[in-house]
Design an enzyme around this catalytic site. Structure first.
Site, mmCIF file in Angstrom:
data_model
loop_
_atom_site.group_PDB
_atom_site.id
_atom_site.type_symbol
_atom_site.label_atom_id
_atom_site.label_comp_id
_atom_site.label_asym_id
_atom_site.label_seq_id
_atom_site.Cartn_x
_atom_site.Cartn_y
_atom_site.Cartn_z
ATOM 1 N N LYS A 282 -3.676 30.188 46.487
ATOM 2 C CA LYS A 282 -3.120 28.886 46.858
ATOM 3 C C LYS A 282 -1.976 29.014 47.837
ATOM 4 O O LYS A 282 -1.603 28.031 48.478
ATOM 5 C CB LYS A 282 -2.638 28.128 45.609
ATOM 6 C CG LYS A 282 -3.642 28.047 44.490
ATOM 7 C CD LYS A 282 -4.987 27.538 44.947
ATOM 8 C CE LYS A 282 -6.061 27.766 43.911
ATOM 9 N NZ LYS A 282 -6.236 29.178 43.534
ATOM 10 N N GLU B 76 -9.704 27.128 37.606
ATOM 11 C CA GLU B 76 -10.823 28.035 37.851
ATOM 12 C C GLU B 76 -11.360 28.536 36.514
ATOM 13 O O GLU B 76 -10.623 28.617 35.539
ATOM 14 C CB GLU B 76 -10.369 29.240 38.679
ATOM 15 C CG GLU B 76 -10.146 28.924 40.123
ATOM 16 C CD GLU B 76 -9.793 30.177 40.926
ATOM 17 O OE1 GLU B 76 -9.778 30.072 42.146
ATOM 18 O OE2 GLU B 76 -9.541 31.232 40.328
ATOM 19 N N CYS C 233 -2.997 35.690 48.531
ATOM 20 C CA CYS C 233 -3.520 35.041 47.328
ATOM 21 C C CYS C 233 -3.889 33.575 47.520
ATOM 22 O O CYS C 233 -3.622 32.951 48.526
ATOM 23 C CB CYS C 233 -2.598 35.264 46.147
ATOM 24 S SG CYS C 233 -2.573 37.020 45.694
ATOM 25 N N SER D 4 -13.616 30.687 40.366
ATOM 26 C CA SER D 4 -12.947 31.747 41.109
ATOM 27 C C SER D 4 -13.852 32.229 42.225
ATOM 28 O O SER D 4 -15.083 32.166 42.133
ATOM 29 C CB SER D 4 -12.626 32.907 40.168
ATOM 30 O OG SER D 4 -12.341 34.072 40.894
#
Length: 546
Positions: free
Chosen positions: A123, A440, A121, A465
């Site tokens: 971050k 985002e 994912c 995103s």
């Protein structure tokens, strides 16, 4: 000497050893010279990309033990951007630094000799790569793998398509009941979302940087091969510790140039423009935003993966994965080492393309240029767009601004039908200091798309995103909060976008702009302790922290 030796040998650390043995460490592990290996596990029951990471972590630890190391596992937090989006998205980007700090705290405080990051994912992976560069202790990154889309009546379904469905409901093209009926189709199971969104983009970056095993980024989460990759990653970290091979030996300037090039060739997420420089900075390497544009101009786009195209990560894996993409780009690659001991060009030489529709030849690219373009003009020192996701008729566009200060207001305008074809939707005060946190905005971008608009552009000093498609321009610098020109834009101002010539302008003269900026009011936003610190950190700086 390994860092952990001070815990094992000195009389002053007798109580330290007693504490370790109280935690389950065996005395022979303290006396045998075995390296202490940390395992940073980002398992959580909240994120599909992470729900299987405990199983992978068990295999990593088994590999460490069998290679002669002593594993120590701890938990690393993770945010699911898809769940946080539109609800409370502002903490996502700050979590990247939090993850890097978490690993620094655990590794240094406990005198670990090396570590493995078990991740997935948006971050979490860049945060772990930042920690690797910062600490410069032997490290391996194991990414958890993509999910597989559901194929129903020949059509692929997955969670992210739900954002477009929101737009259809808002525009009255689908009833809420019809939308709810599609929910089972979109439920896929373990893995990071099926396309080349930010999670999978950063997994690819990790592999090309040389910090993950070959094939790691595209092997599906539930493929049995993924557990073997976990086991091999555990074995590999022990070897790296013994040979004293460190991340800065691997993540060189050449490695970053290769990572950017592969990202351009594949059409990855615009968030890579935030993450790659941040990772490089931790290793003492400066990457300017213009480097992405330079490499993009000379790199053909060879892949057409969701959201820009029809193929999913599973198709890319079946076509040969990243080694196959590297093979296509052999003539562009710079020599750089990897955690395997083989160089990136040696891995590329072994790569084989098994499907030329998924990974096209250089002479038949999907696009002549790579995925990202950097625009400049009187409204932006720099701004980012995924040009391979923009339809041809919108590569050059001129239209009136519609300014909104929240996603909620924009969604209401879509529902009311007040957005018109040709408009340029502007969302200022969404940057690292302005939001704060630089959220985002997939909800509004996909709502515009889902509502059926073909000629509406979106402009923001926030970010998008990896799932975003269409003429969506983000990362506008300077951001409005710091006095950037985007804060001067008002409804009706004409915005001119010229992607081929890399231009982004508002049709205002400097005198008009300065007068507007003096009148601009900063929107009031609820700010938590973390967000307040993040705002302070980026006040007066651009989104790259400079």
């Amino acid at each position: 000497m390994m860092r952990s030796e001070i815990l094992k040998r000195s009389v002053e650390t007798l109580p330290h050893r007693a504490l370790l043995m109280s935690a389950g460490v065996k005395r022979q592990d303290l006396e045998s010279g075995k390296p202490f290996i940390g395992v940073a596990n980002s398992f959580t029951e909240l994120i599909p990309g992470h729900i299987h990471l405990n199983e992978l972590t068990a295999e990593v630890k088994r590999g460490i033990r069998e290679a002669g190391g002593v594993p120590f596992e701890w938990g690393v937090p993770g945010i699911c951007d898809g769940i946080a989006m539109f609800v409370e998205m502002r903490l996502s980007l700050p979590s990247r630094e939090h993850i890097a700090d978490n690993i620094e705290i655990m590794v240094l405080s406990h005198s670990l000799d090396g570590w493995v990051g078990v991740t997935a994912c948006d971050k979490i992976t860049p945060g772990m790569l930042m920690a690797a560069g910062r600490l410069n202790l032997p490290a391996v990154i194991l990414t958890g793998g993509p999910m597989k889309a559901n194929i129903i009546n020949g059509k692929k379904h997955h969670p992210v398509e739900g954002f477009g469905i929101v737009g259809q409901v808002k525009a009255g093209k689908m009833s809420p009941e019809e939308a709810e009926g599609l929910l089972p189709c979109m439920t896929c199971g373990a893995g990071s979302c099926v396309g080349l969104y930010t999670a999978n983009t950063m997994a690819v970056v990790s592999e090309v940087l040389g910090m993950s095993l070959p094939g790691c980024s595209t092997t599906l989460a539930l493929d049995p091969l993924k557990k073997d990759q976990a086991y091999q990653s555990g074995k590999r970290i022990v070897d790296l510790v013994r040979k004293e091979i460190r991340p800065r030996d691997i993540m060189t300037e050449n490695a970053f140039a290769n990572a950017i090039r592969v990202d351009m060739a594949m059409g990855g997420s615009t968030n890579a423009v935030l993450h790659i420089p941040a990772i490089a900075k931790e290793g003492g390497i400066l990457i300017e935003v213009g480097e992405f544009d330079r490499i993009s101009r000379e790199t053909p786009n060879l892949c057409s993966i969701i959201p820009s195209g029809e193929y999913e990560m599973a198709d890319l894996d079946a076509a040969g994965g990243i080694p196959a993409v590297l093979n296509r780009l052999m003539d562009f690659l710079e020599e750089s080492p990897t955690i395997t001991g083989a160089s990136i060009t040696q891995i590329a030489a072994k790569g084989r393309v098994k499907d030329e529709l998924v990974i096209r030849p250089l002479d038949r690219p999907y696009h002549e240029e790579g995925g990202i373009a950097v625009l400049r003009g009187n409204i932006a020192n720099s701004a980012i767009i995924k040009q391979t996701a923009v339809q041809e008729e919108m590569m050059v566009h001129r239209g009136p601004a519609r300014v909104f200060y929240s996603e909620k207001d924009l969604l209401e305008a879509i529902g009311e039908g007040t957005i018109k074809e040709g408009d340029v939707v502007v969302l200022p005060f969404q940057g690292p200091a302005g939001a704060p946190g630089m959220p985002e905005m997939l909800t509004p971008t996909d709502a515009i798309k889902g509502a059926g608009y073909k000629r509406v552009a979106l402009l923001t000093d926030g970010r998008f995103s990896g799932a975003t498609t269409g003429p969506c321009i983000g990362h506008v610098e300077m951001e409005a909060y710091n006095g950037g020109a985007i804060g001067a834009v008002r409804d009706g101002d004409i915005i001119a976008i010229d992607i081929p010539n890399r231009r982004l302008d508002v049709e205002l003269d400097n005198e008009q702009m300065q007068a507007r900026l003096k009148e601009t009011m900063i929107p009031e936003r609820t700010v938590t302790s973390i967000l307040g610190a993040y705002r302070e950190r980026f006040s007066g700086k651009n989104c790259y922290g400079r």
